[in-house]
Motif scaffolding. Sequence first.
Motif, short mmCIF file in Angstrom:
data_model
loop_
_atom_site.label_atom_id
_atom_site.label_comp_id
_atom_site.label_asym_id
_atom_site.label_seq_id
_atom_site.Cartn_x
_atom_site.Cartn_y
_atom_site.Cartn_z
N VAL A 29 0.83 -1.20 0.00
CA VAL A 29 0.00 0.00 0.00
C VAL A 29 0.87 1.25 0.00
N TRP A 30 1.89 1.25 0.87
CA TRP A 30 2.77 2.43 0.93
C TRP A 30 3.52 2.63 -0.39
N VAL A 31 4.06 1.56 -0.95
CA VAL A 31 4.81 1.66 -2.21
C VAL A 31 3.90 2.12 -3.34
N ARG A 32 2.68 1.57 -3.37
CA ARG A 32 1.75 1.93 -4.44
C ARG A 32 1.44 3.43 -4.41
N TRP A 33 1.07 3.95 -3.24
CA TRP A 33 0.69 5.36 -3.17
C TRP A 33 1.89 6.29 -3.33
N ALA A 34 3.04 5.87 -2.83
CA ALA A 34 4.24 6.68 -3.05
C ALA A 34 4.57 6.75 -4.54
N SER A 35 4.39 5.63 -5.25
CA SER A 35 4.65 5.62 -6.69
C SER A 35 3.63 6.45 -7.45
N ILE A 36 2.37 6.39 -7.04
CA ILE A 36 1.33 7.20 -7.69
C ILE A 36 1.64 8.68 -7.56
N ILE A 37 1.98 9.11 -6.36
CA ILE A 37 2.30 10.52 -6.14
C ILE A 37 3.58 10.91 -6.87
N GLY A 38 4.58 10.00 -6.85
CA GLY A 38 5.84 10.29 -7.54
C GLY A 38 5.67 10.42 -9.04
N LEU A 39 4.90 9.48 -9.66
CA LEU A 39 4.67 9.56 -11.10
C LEU A 39 3.90 10.82 -11.48
N THR A 40 2.89 11.15 -10.68
CA THR A 40 2.11 12.35 -10.96
C THR A 40 2.99 13.59 -10.94
N ALA A 67 -4.25 7.24 -10.01
CA ALA A 67 -4.72 6.51 -8.83
C ALA A 67 -5.88 5.57 -9.19
N THR A 68 -6.79 6.04 -10.04
CA THR A 68 -7.92 5.20 -10.44
C THR A 68 -7.44 3.96 -11.18
N SER A 69 -6.54 4.16 -12.13
CA SER A 69 -6.04 3.03 -12.93
C SER A 69 -5.25 2.05 -12.07
N TRP A 70 -4.32 2.56 -11.26
CA TRP A 70 -3.44 1.68 -10.48
C TRP A 70 -4.22 0.95 -9.39
N GLY A 72 -7.48 0.39 -9.14
CA GLY A 72 -8.45 -0.54 -9.70
C GLY A 72 -7.81 -1.83 -10.16
N ASN A 73 -6.68 -1.73 -10.85
CA ASN A 73 -5.98 -2.94 -11.29
C ASN A 73 -5.41 -3.73 -10.12
N ALA A 74 -4.92 -3.04 -9.10
CA ALA A 74 -4.40 -3.75 -7.92
C ALA A 74 -5.50 -4.56 -7.24
N LEU A 75 -6.70 -3.99 -7.12
CA LEU A 75 -7.81 -4.73 -6.53
C LEU A 75 -8.16 -5.96 -7.36
N LEU A 76 -8.11 -5.83 -8.67
CA LEU A 76 -8.35 -7.00 -9.54
C LEU A 76 -7.30 -8.07 -9.32
N PHE A 77 -6.02 -7.68 -9.22
CA PHE A 77 -4.95 -8.65 -9.01
C PHE A 77 -5.14 -9.40 -7.68
N VAL A 98 -5.16 -9.85 -17.28
CA VAL A 98 -5.03 -8.99 -18.47
C VAL A 98 -6.41 -8.66 -19.04
N GLY A 99 -7.27 -9.69 -19.17
CA GLY A 99 -8.60 -9.44 -19.73
C GLY A 99 -9.43 -8.49 -18.90
N LEU A 100 -9.47 -8.72 -17.58
CA LEU A 100 -10.26 -7.85 -16.71
C LEU A 100 -9.67 -6.45 -16.63
N SER A 101 -8.34 -6.35 -16.63
CA SER A 101 -7.70 -5.03 -16.57
C SER A 101 -7.98 -4.22 -17.83
N VAL A 102 -7.94 -4.89 -18.98
CA VAL A 102 -8.25 -4.18 -20.23
C VAL A 102 -9.69 -3.69 -20.22
N ALA A 103 -10.62 -4.56 -19.79
CA ALA A 103 -12.03 -4.16 -19.73
C ALA A 103 -12.22 -2.99 -18.76
N PHE A 104 -11.57 -3.08 -17.60
CA PHE A 104 -11.66 -2.00 -16.60
C PHE A 104 -11.11 -0.70 -17.17
N THR A 105 -9.98 -0.78 -17.87
CA THR A 105 -9.35 0.42 -18.42
C THR A 105 -10.21 1.05 -19.52
#
Length: 356
Positions: A29-40, A67-70, A72-77, A98-105
């Motif tokens: 969780v920490w790595v994910r949100w730190a990466s989201i903020i860093g990429l933004t 944040a929505t894309s990352w 959402g895909n993390a919850l699917l994984f 891959v299939g669910l992530s593409v549909a979600f995206t």
Amino acid sequence: MRQAVPIASSAPSWLPAALRGPSWSLREVWVRWASIIGLTTFFVVAQADWHGLPRWQVWSMLLLRIATSWNGNALLFFYLRRRLPGYENTMRRVLLAVGLSVAFTVLTNFPLTWLTRSTLEPGLAFWPAYWKSLLGCLRFVVLATSLYESVYFFHQWRHTARQAAGFARESAVARFEALKQQVDPHFLFNSLNSLAGLVGDNEPAQEFLGSLASVYRYVLLSKDHATVPLSQEMDFVADYLNLTAVRFGAAVQVVIHLAPEALRQHVPPLVVQLLVENALKHNAISEKSPLRITIRAAGDVLRVCNSRHHKTVLAQTSRQGLQNIVARYQFITDRPVGIDPRETEFEVCLPLLPAA
């Protein structure tokens, strides 16, 4: 109520309950949100010209998209890991991810593109902006799937390797113990036959020796089998109870309720006898306060329950019996052994297994 084993957590006490849990989950969780903020922040700083828009507005919109894309895909994984765990399901899990992530995206990109266009670039046509955004998001889906599955696959491989090493150690210890206690079977059977001749017409003694021979024969014949039919195990338990009846008499009362379909299912050899033996070993037994043992099947579970009569002086024991039963089940099935200590009763639930 069954005892729950607490899961160690390194989460600080001030975190919300939703963020507390196993340390690996918290780190993700920490790595994910730190990466989201860093990429933004990187995207906002890397592009100098934002058509005069305030950078905080651009940063907020990009943060929402990433944040929505990352997330959402993390919850699917994580959902697919619960439904299809283990490295043996890797191919199915990756294809579904891959299939669910593409549909979600594809679906979420509609409102996100509209919101970005209306906020940041109102003069841009919708469909060119949509396809450009979708292409970038799909690249992220491939990268995220590869990253998450690589980490999970390595974690599962390491867990399986450690588990195999543990089973190997337990097997070596069990073989060593068997060697220490080994007695030539021919010598023992010949000795029992000689003893039967010595006791002559003493019928109780003859029955005792017959049960003792049956017990030892079962131990010898079943040691090379991972599971045996419950009917065979219960015949062995009956012989064992005949031996204990000489010592305890009416002070031990056993009730057995097993349907024919349950007797056709399998258990690891000697597990039911070991539970009966533990009940005799760890409880005070007298005719005034008899020990009651109930063995019954409910669905695909065998329940062995005994009344509890606390001893004033505890017998010396290694307390390895239940751990050995749990370890043996872990080796052949994912279904757990239930251990339910109550104030007046002690119950163990053993999974009944199909024939191999």
